[in-house]
Scaffold this active site. Structure first.
Site, PDB file in Angstrom:
ATOM      1  CD  GLU A  18      -2.665  -1.446   2.500  1.00 12.84           C
ATOM      2  OE1 GLU A  18      -2.608  -0.575   3.378  1.00 12.84           O
ATOM      3  OE2 GLU A  18      -3.348  -2.478   2.619  1.00 12.84           O
ATOM      4  CG  ASN A  34      -0.587  -7.087  -1.196  1.00 17.02           C
ATOM      5  OD1 ASN A  34      -1.226  -7.742  -2.015  1.00 17.02           O
ATOM      6  ND2 ASN A  34      -0.956  -6.950   0.071  1.00 17.02           N
ATOM      7  CG  HIS A  50      -9.790  -6.283   1.243  1.00 18.93           C
ATOM      8  ND1 HIS A  50     -10.037  -7.388   2.032  1.00 18.93           N
ATOM      9  CD2 HIS A  50      -8.457  -6.053   1.319  1.00 18.93           C
ATOM     10  CE1 HIS A  50      -8.911  -7.801   2.581  1.00 18.93           C
ATOM     11  NE2 HIS A  50      -7.935  -7.017   2.164  1.00 18.93           N
ATOM     12  CD  GLU A  77      -4.444  -8.226   1.942  1.00 19.63           C
ATOM     13  OE1 GLU A  77      -5.328  -7.531   2.476  1.00 19.63           O
ATOM     14  OE2 GLU A  77      -3.237  -7.929   1.993  1.00 19.63           O
ATOM     15  CG  ASP A 124     -12.545  -9.704   2.474  1.00 19.47           C
ATOM     16  OD1 ASP A 124     -12.526  -8.692   1.745  1.00 19.47           O
ATOM     17  OD2 ASP A 124     -12.058  -9.711   3.615  1.00 19.47           O
TER      18      ASP A 124
HETATM   19  O1  9MR Z   1      -7.253  -8.689   8.682  1.00 17.88           O
HETATM   20  C1  9MR Z   1      -6.385  -7.781   9.324  1.00 17.88           C
HETATM   21  C2  9MR Z   1      -6.971  -7.394  10.683  1.00 17.88           C
HETATM   22  O2  9MR Z   1      -6.946  -8.497  11.555  1.00 17.88           O
HETATM   23  C3  9MR Z   1      -6.197  -6.226  11.259  1.00 17.88           C
HETATM   24  O3  9MR Z   1      -6.825  -5.811  12.468  1.00 17.88           O
HETATM   25  C4  9MR Z   1      -6.136  -5.109  10.245  1.00 17.88           C
HETATM   26  C5  9MR Z   1      -5.420  -3.902  10.784  1.00 17.88           C
HETATM   27  O4  9MR Z   1      -5.090  -3.005   9.781  1.00 17.88           O
HETATM   28  O5  9MR Z   1      -5.475  -5.579   9.083  1.00 17.88           O
HETATM   29  C6  9MR Z   1      -6.199  -6.577   8.433  1.00 17.88           C
HETATM   30  O6  9MR Z   1      -5.511  -6.993   7.248  1.00 17.88           O
HETATM   31  C7  9MR Z   1      -5.256  -6.005   6.246  1.00 17.88           C
HETATM   32  C8  9MR Z   1      -4.017  -6.418   5.488  1.00 17.88           C
HETATM   33  O7  9MR Z   1      -2.947  -6.632   6.353  1.00 17.88           O
HETATM   34  C9  9MR Z   1      -3.643  -5.400   4.439  1.00 17.88           C
HETATM   35  N1  9MR Z   1      -4.749  -5.151   3.542  1.00 17.88           N
HETATM   36  C10 9MR Z   1      -6.016  -4.822   4.188  1.00 17.88           C
HETATM   37  C11 9MR Z   1      -6.384  -5.892   5.224  1.00 17.88           C
HETATM   38  C12 9MR Z   1      -7.747  -5.617   5.802  1.00 17.88           C
HETATM   39  O8  9MR Z   1      -7.718  -4.416   6.541  1.00 17.88           O
END
Ligand code: 9MR
Length: 379
Positions: free
Chosen positions: A178, A221, A257, A286, A288
């Site tokens: 990001e 990513n 997402h 990732e 969903d």
């Molecule tokens: O799924 C992850 C969640 O458990 C954390 O609390 C969150 C904090 O930012 O991050 C989530 O995973 C993220 C991933 O690392 C990067 N892309 C977005 C994902 C969803 O927020």
């Protein structure tokens, strides 16, 4: 959210003693041994040989504020599905700086070591996530007032230590996560590395990761890069420039997402293809698909069908692009999804219900994989 909390409460109430060791999954093929799961009736069984079908491994992050023990390694039923269904696993939070590097001179590797061991025992590859990000960094780093030389040394040491520890055991790394905002501008304010050390540090991160594990495939990513847009354009512009400077970048990954509120990104395949055309690997890392589910309501059959269609089309886009070699869902059960914790009135974003029964989206993935590799079920 309501369902989520009641499940959490039930789990908490029934689990006063938490086992800490990973269950002993033997070295042989575990897929046939997962109780109630026929190995021929799984995602990994029907997946084409050159496409890893993966999931995030739930732990850390939002789970730490929920009323259940860490899903990995404590939820045995979860582990059975994790082993049976997937070729690839990604730590959801267990390799992020705040988790793995909680103090300047301390690393916390136990959880990631257990995931890697589990993956090896179950013949799964691992995606590493992530080394260079603006989020989930520890306060000691973000508020440390380090000099530029110190920061550079800290990043180099972190990458060498973490990548080096798992050298040969992690197939793909999300080295940089990001780094652009939605308008395609580098995050020069919120990314500590870019802000303090300038954009050149991005290439260094890839170089250090490559030195620590020359076999691992190194990726950018990001989210909101499913489509042809300013942000994905920024990567298309940056990656060849880095490569021309000898920076070892292997791939571009789209997180995925999605929400049924926003429409499916119909240009996903075209977008992946233009990175493939540059000679890069691509991946969906990732995915969903969340939907609107106001508290106290259940998704309708139409919503579930729409969700299934999103998963199907995303997977088909990847299948249709030569070097899209990895398709990872961000958790496979609603029981542990991050979505209802972060989005009010949205949820049900994964392919299995809280009790691990399958949604239409699961079958959409299974059918799509099967059609991509007819007769595959003989291995
Ligand atoms: O799924 C992850 C969640 O458990 C954390 O609390 C969150 C904090 O930012 O991050 C989530 O995973 C993220 C991933 O690392 C990067 N892309 C977005 C994902 C969803 O927020």
């Amino acid at each position: 959210m309501k369902v989520y909390q009641s499940i959490a409460a039930a789990v908490l109430a029934s689990a006063m003693i938490f086992p800490t060791a990973v269950p002993a999954f033997a070295a042989q093929d575990q897929r046939s041994q997962a109780p109630g799961i026929q190995k021929q009736d799984t995602l990994r069984w029907v997946a084409p040989q050159d496409l890893k079908i993966g999931t995030a491994v739930a732990g850390g992050g939002h789970h730490e504020t929920q009323g259940y023990p860490a899903p990995f390694p404590n939820d045995k039923e979860y582990l059975r599905h994790l082993a049976a269904e997937f070729d690839s696993v990604s730590p959801e939070n267990q390799l992020k700086w705040e988790f793995v590097h909680p103090a300047r001179d301390a690393y916390r590797f136990a959880e990631m070591d257990a995931i890697v061991q589990f993956a090896q025992e179950n013949k799964q590859v691992v995606r590493g996530h992530t080394l260079f990000w603006h989020s989930q960094n520890p306060a000691w780093l973000e508020q440390g007032n380090f000099s530029k030389d110190e920061l550079r040394a800290i990043l180099k040491e972190h990458i060498q230590t973490v990548v080096g520890r798992y050298a040969g055991k992690i197939q793909q790394w999300d080295v940089a996560n990001e780094i652009f905002d939605d308008s395609g501008k580098l995050r020069t304010t919120d990314n500590i590395w870019i802000r303090e050390l300038g954009p050149e540090i991005i290439g260094d991160a890839f170089r250090w990761a490559h030195e620590a594990d020359p076999q691992a495939k190194l990726f950018f990513n990001d989210y909101n890069v499913e489509s042809l847009n300013a942000k994905s354009d920024a990567y298309l512009d940056l990656i060849p420039k880095l490569q021309a400077q000898g920076v070892p970048v292997d791939g571009f990954a789209v997180q995925g997402h999605l929400s049924t509120q926003y429409g499916f990104p119909a240009d996903l395949q075209a977008n992946l293809q233009r990175f493939d055309d540059l000679g890069l690997e691509t991946a969906i890392t990732e995915i969903d698909v969340r939907m609107r589910v106001p508290a106290g309501t259940q998704p309708t059959a139409a919503q579930l069908a729409e969700q299934a269609s999103y998963y199907q089309r995303a997977l088909q886009a990847c299948v249709n692009v030569d070097e899209c070699n990895s398709f990872t869902i961000w958790g496979f059960t609603d029981k542990y999804s991050w979505v209802p914790v972060f989005f009010a009135n949205e949820g049900e974003a994964t392919v299995m219900w809280n009790d691990f029964t399958r949604k239409p989206a699961y079958y959409a993935l299974q059918d799509t994989l099967e059609q991509a590799s007819p007769g595959r079920g003989n291995r």
